[in-house]
Design a protein around this motif. Structure first.
Motif, PDB file in Angstrom:
ATOM      1  N   VAL A 237       8.008   8.238   3.226  1.00  0.00           N
ATOM      2  CA  VAL A 237       7.385   7.629   4.392  1.00  0.00           C
ATOM      3  C   VAL A 237       8.229   7.983   5.609  1.00  0.00           C
ATOM      4  O   VAL A 237       9.439   8.176   5.491  1.00  0.00           O
ATOM      5  CB  VAL A 237       7.287   6.079   4.223  1.00  0.00           C
ATOM      6  CG1 VAL A 237       8.662   5.453   4.124  1.00  0.00           C
ATOM      7  CG2 VAL A 237       6.483   5.445   5.344  1.00  0.00           C
TER       8      VAL A 237
ATOM      9  N   GLU B 147       8.543   7.473  10.159  1.00  0.00           N
ATOM     10  CA  GLU B 147       8.128   6.702  11.321  1.00  0.00           C
ATOM     11  C   GLU B 147       6.932   7.348  12.006  1.00  0.00           C
ATOM     12  O   GLU B 147       6.979   8.522  12.369  1.00  0.00           O
ATOM     13  CB  GLU B 147       9.297   6.608  12.296  1.00  0.00           C
ATOM     14  CG  GLU B 147       9.034   5.819  13.541  1.00  0.00           C
ATOM     15  CD  GLU B 147      10.266   5.790  14.442  1.00  0.00           C
ATOM     16  OE1 GLU B 147      10.668   4.698  14.849  1.00  0.00           O
ATOM     17  OE2 GLU B 147      10.822   6.866  14.726  1.00  0.00           O
ATOM     18  N   PRO B 148       5.847   6.612  12.190  1.00  0.00           N
ATOM     19  CA  PRO B 148       4.718   7.180  12.926  1.00  0.00           C
ATOM     20  C   PRO B 148       5.069   7.315  14.401  1.00  0.00           C
ATOM     21  O   PRO B 148       5.890   6.559  14.931  1.00  0.00           O
ATOM     22  CB  PRO B 148       3.606   6.140  12.720  1.00  0.00           C
ATOM     23  CG  PRO B 148       4.343   4.851  12.501  1.00  0.00           C
ATOM     24  CD  PRO B 148       5.607   5.218  11.769  1.00  0.00           C
TER      25      PRO B 148
ATOM     26  N   HIS C 248       3.110   7.864  18.130  1.00  0.00           N
ATOM     27  CA  HIS C 248       1.868   8.026  18.878  1.00  0.00           C
ATOM     28  C   HIS C 248       2.094   7.592  20.318  1.00  0.00           C
ATOM     29  O   HIS C 248       2.973   6.783  20.622  1.00  0.00           O
ATOM     30  CB  HIS C 248       0.743   7.202  18.248  1.00  0.00           C
ATOM     31  CG  HIS C 248       0.928   5.716  18.429  1.00  0.00           C
ATOM     32  ND1 HIS C 248       1.733   4.966  17.588  1.00  0.00           N
ATOM     33  CD2 HIS C 248       0.431   4.858  19.360  1.00  0.00           C
ATOM     34  CE1 HIS C 248       1.721   3.702  17.989  1.00  0.00           C
ATOM     35  NE2 HIS C 248       0.948   3.602  19.056  1.00  0.00           N
TER      36      HIS C 248
ATOM     37  N   HIS D 127       5.399   1.158   3.480  1.00  0.00           N
ATOM     38  CA  HIS D 127       4.398   1.235   4.551  1.00  0.00           C
ATOM     39  C   HIS D 127       4.546   0.050   5.493  1.00  0.00           C
ATOM     40  O   HIS D 127       4.514   0.221   6.726  1.00  0.00           O
ATOM     41  CB  HIS D 127       2.992   1.253   3.955  1.00  0.00           C
ATOM     42  CG  HIS D 127       1.903   1.180   4.988  1.00  0.00           C
ATOM     43  ND1 HIS D 127       1.538   2.251   5.779  1.00  0.00           N
ATOM     44  CD2 HIS D 127       1.108   0.136   5.379  1.00  0.00           C
ATOM     45  CE1 HIS D 127       0.586   1.882   6.603  1.00  0.00           C
ATOM     46  NE2 HIS D 127       0.299   0.611   6.395  1.00  0.00           N
ATOM     47  N   HIS D 128       4.716  -1.136   4.946  1.00  0.00           N
ATOM     48  CA  HIS D 128       4.858  -2.355   5.755  1.00  0.00           C
ATOM     49  C   HIS D 128       6.099  -2.260   6.644  1.00  0.00           C
ATOM     50  O   HIS D 128       6.064  -2.632   7.820  1.00  0.00           O
ATOM     51  CB  HIS D 128       4.959  -3.556   4.815  1.00  0.00           C
ATOM     52  CG  HIS D 128       4.994  -4.885   5.501  1.00  0.00           C
ATOM     53  ND1 HIS D 128       3.982  -5.337   6.317  1.00  0.00           N
ATOM     54  CD2 HIS D 128       5.947  -5.870   5.502  1.00  0.00           C
ATOM     55  CE1 HIS D 128       4.284  -6.536   6.787  1.00  0.00           C
ATOM     56  NE2 HIS D 128       5.474  -6.876   6.309  1.00  0.00           N
ATOM     57  N   TYR D 129       7.186  -1.746   6.086  1.00  0.00           N
ATOM     58  CA  TYR D 129       8.453  -1.625   6.813  1.00  0.00           C
ATOM     59  C   TYR D 129       8.304  -0.717   8.018  1.00  0.00           C
ATOM     60  O   TYR D 129       8.686  -1.053   9.133  1.00  0.00           O
ATOM     61  CB  TYR D 129       9.512  -1.080   5.857  1.00  0.00           C
ATOM     62  CG  TYR D 129      10.920  -1.057   6.409  1.00  0.00           C
ATOM     63  CD1 TYR D 129      11.838  -2.033   6.048  1.00  0.00           C
ATOM     64  CD2 TYR D 129      11.348  -0.059   7.284  1.00  0.00           C
ATOM     65  CE1 TYR D 129      13.136  -2.028   6.539  1.00  0.00           C
ATOM     66  CE2 TYR D 129      12.636  -0.044   7.785  1.00  0.00           C
ATOM     67  CZ  TYR D 129      13.528  -1.024   7.418  1.00  0.00           C
ATOM     68  OH  TYR D 129      14.808  -1.008   7.912  1.00  0.00           O
ATOM     69  N   PHE D 130       7.721   0.461   7.823  1.00  0.00           N
ATOM     70  CA  PHE D 130       7.618   1.423   8.913  1.00  0.00           C
ATOM     71  C   PHE D 130       6.504   1.056   9.889  1.00  0.00           C
ATOM     72  O   PHE D 130       6.643   1.268  11.097  1.00  0.00           O
ATOM     73  CB  PHE D 130       7.403   2.833   8.351  1.00  0.00           C
ATOM     74  CG  PHE D 130       8.677   3.524   7.986  1.00  0.00           C
ATOM     75  CD1 PHE D 130       9.210   4.518   8.797  1.00  0.00           C
ATOM     76  CD2 PHE D 130       9.369   3.170   6.847  1.00  0.00           C
ATOM     77  CE1 PHE D 130      10.394   5.143   8.479  1.00  0.00           C
ATOM     78  CE2 PHE D 130      10.570   3.792   6.505  1.00  0.00           C
ATOM     79  CZ  PHE D 130      11.080   4.780   7.331  1.00  0.00           C
ATOM     80  N   HIS D 131       5.424   0.509   9.389  1.00  0.00           N
ATOM     81  CA  HIS D 131       4.321   0.109  10.266  1.00  0.00           C
ATOM     82  C   HIS D 131       4.758  -0.967  11.249  1.00  0.00           C
ATOM     83  O   HIS D 131       4.326  -0.980  12.412  1.00  0.00           O
ATOM     84  CB  HIS D 131       3.137  -0.394   9.435  1.00  0.00           C
ATOM     85  CG  HIS D 131       1.964  -0.852  10.259  1.00  0.00           C
ATOM     86  ND1 HIS D 131       1.116   0.033  10.906  1.00  0.00           N
ATOM     87  CD2 HIS D 131       1.507  -2.103  10.546  1.00  0.00           C
ATOM     88  CE1 HIS D 131       0.199  -0.651  11.564  1.00  0.00           C
ATOM     89  NE2 HIS D 131       0.402  -1.940  11.368  1.00  0.00           N
ATOM     90  N   ASN D 132       5.653  -1.853  10.800  1.00  0.00           N
ATOM     91  CA  ASN D 132       6.130  -2.948  11.653  1.00  0.00           C
ATOM     92  C   ASN D 132       7.454  -2.639  12.339  1.00  0.00           C
ATOM     93  O   ASN D 132       8.038  -3.513  12.985  1.00  0.00           O
ATOM     94  CB  ASN D 132       6.266  -4.221  10.818  1.00  0.00           C
ATOM     95  CG  ASN D 132       4.931  -4.789  10.401  1.00  0.00           C
ATOM     96  OD1 ASN D 132       4.235  -5.414  11.188  1.00  0.00           O
ATOM     97  ND2 ASN D 132       4.559  -4.559   9.148  1.00  0.00           N
ATOM     98  N   ASN D 133       7.917  -1.396  12.203  1.00  0.00           N
ATOM     99  CA  ASN D 133       9.149  -0.954  12.865  1.00  0.00           C
ATOM    100  C   ASN D 133      10.313  -1.890  12.549  1.00  0.00           C
ATOM    101  O   ASN D 133      11.086  -2.283  13.431  1.00  0.00           O
ATOM    102  CB  ASN D 133       8.929  -0.874  14.384  1.00  0.00           C
ATOM    103  CG  ASN D 133       9.909   0.072  15.061  1.00  0.00           C
ATOM    104  OD1 ASN D 133      10.498   0.950  14.423  1.00  0.00           O
ATOM    105  ND2 ASN D 133      10.098  -0.092  16.353  1.00  0.00           N
TER     106      ASN D 133
ATOM    107  N   ASP E 235       3.865  -0.158  -0.914  1.00  0.00           N
ATOM    108  CA  ASP E 235       3.365  -1.154   0.039  1.00  0.00           C
ATOM    109  C   ASP E 235       4.479  -1.661   0.944  1.00  0.00           C
ATOM    110  O   ASP E 235       4.264  -1.886   2.137  1.00  0.00           O
ATOM    111  CB  ASP E 235       2.738  -2.345  -0.700  1.00  0.00           C
ATOM    112  CG  ASP E 235       1.409  -1.994  -1.343  1.00  0.00           C
ATOM    113  OD1 ASP E 235       0.871  -0.908  -1.040  1.00  0.00           O
ATOM    114  OD2 ASP E 235       0.920  -2.800  -2.164  1.00  0.00           O
TER     115      ASP E 235
END
Length: 234
Positions: free
Chosen positions: A168, A170-171, A173, A59-65, A56
């Motif tokens: 995980v 970096e996304p 898009h 995911h939180h770290y990478f989702h929020n950059n 968690d």
């Protein structure tokens, strides 16, 4: 500290596949009473992690950059040598957002640690962190910066050779508008050309591209186009 590095060096010699490597890194962290480990490969436009931190938090770290906010990342890129850190004792130099970041990390037993960065080509950085749930990491003696860098460099090489699957990454898009702009850039158009072709103001295109580059820590539009192509978005 030297004993920890010796053990880490042994890992690079015995790890024959990614499962063995990940398991050995987890065992090392537990053996030396750390709450977890995190290897981060930080390059322009592409950041990945191999870690046993709670999923968690990853995911939180990478989702929020958070790489752009994380004081440990910023310090590692600046110092380029091994160091210890503590959310409790380093607060004087932190912004309000950075303090909030560490408060969130503490919920996942990340309060202090030891980080060893090594330089990669094209101004990239790889680093290995052993995190602790304690206010200060337990360090037996001073960190041998040369030995630490040499050891983590070998860990990095082993990870690359084994093609270890990230836990995980970096996304990446692009919005439809960003894709259009990037495609024009790929065709050799300037920012002004793109504005003219799309019947937009120059500043609209410029600011859109600037925000996009900042989002992925890119230096220029050439890097942006190369990354978009590499990720299959163009």
């Amino acid at each position: 500290m030297a004993h920890w590095l010796d053990t880490l060096l042994d890992i690079t010699a015995i790890a024959r596949d990614q499962n063995t490597l990940k398991s050995a890194l987890s065992d090392l962290a537990e053996r030396f009473q750390f709450s977890g480990y995190a290897y981060i490969d930080l390059r322009f436009g592409h950041t990945l992690a191999i870690s046993n931190y709670h999923p968690d938090w990853q995911h939180h770290y990478f989702h929020n950059n958070f790489k752009l906010l994380d004081p440990v990342i910023q310090r590692a890129k600046k110092l380029r040598r091994a160091f210890s850190w503590s959310a409790e004792t380093d607060t004087a130099s932190m912004s309000k957002r950075q303090k909030e970041f560490f408060a969130n990390a503490a919920d996942f037993n990340i309060r202090s640690g030891i980080t060893v960065p090594v330089a990669l080509p094209n101004r990239g950085t790889a680093m290995l962190t052993l995190a602790s749930s304690k206010p200060r990491p337990a360090i037996d003696g001073e960190i041998d910066a040369v030995m630490a860098a040499s050891t983590v460099a070998q860990v990095h090489a082993r990870i690359q050779a084994l093609q270890v699957t990230p836990s995980v990454e970096e996304p990446f898009h692009l919005t439809p508008k960003e894709v259009i702009f990037a495609r024009w850039l790929e065709l050799g158009k300037t920012v002004q050309d793109v504005a003219d072709v799309e019947n937009l103001k120059y500043n609209t295109v410029r600011k859109t591209l600037e925000a996009l580059r900042a989002r992925y820590d890119l230096c220029n539009n050439t890097q942006l186009v190369a990354l978009a192509i590499r990720r299959g978005l163009m």
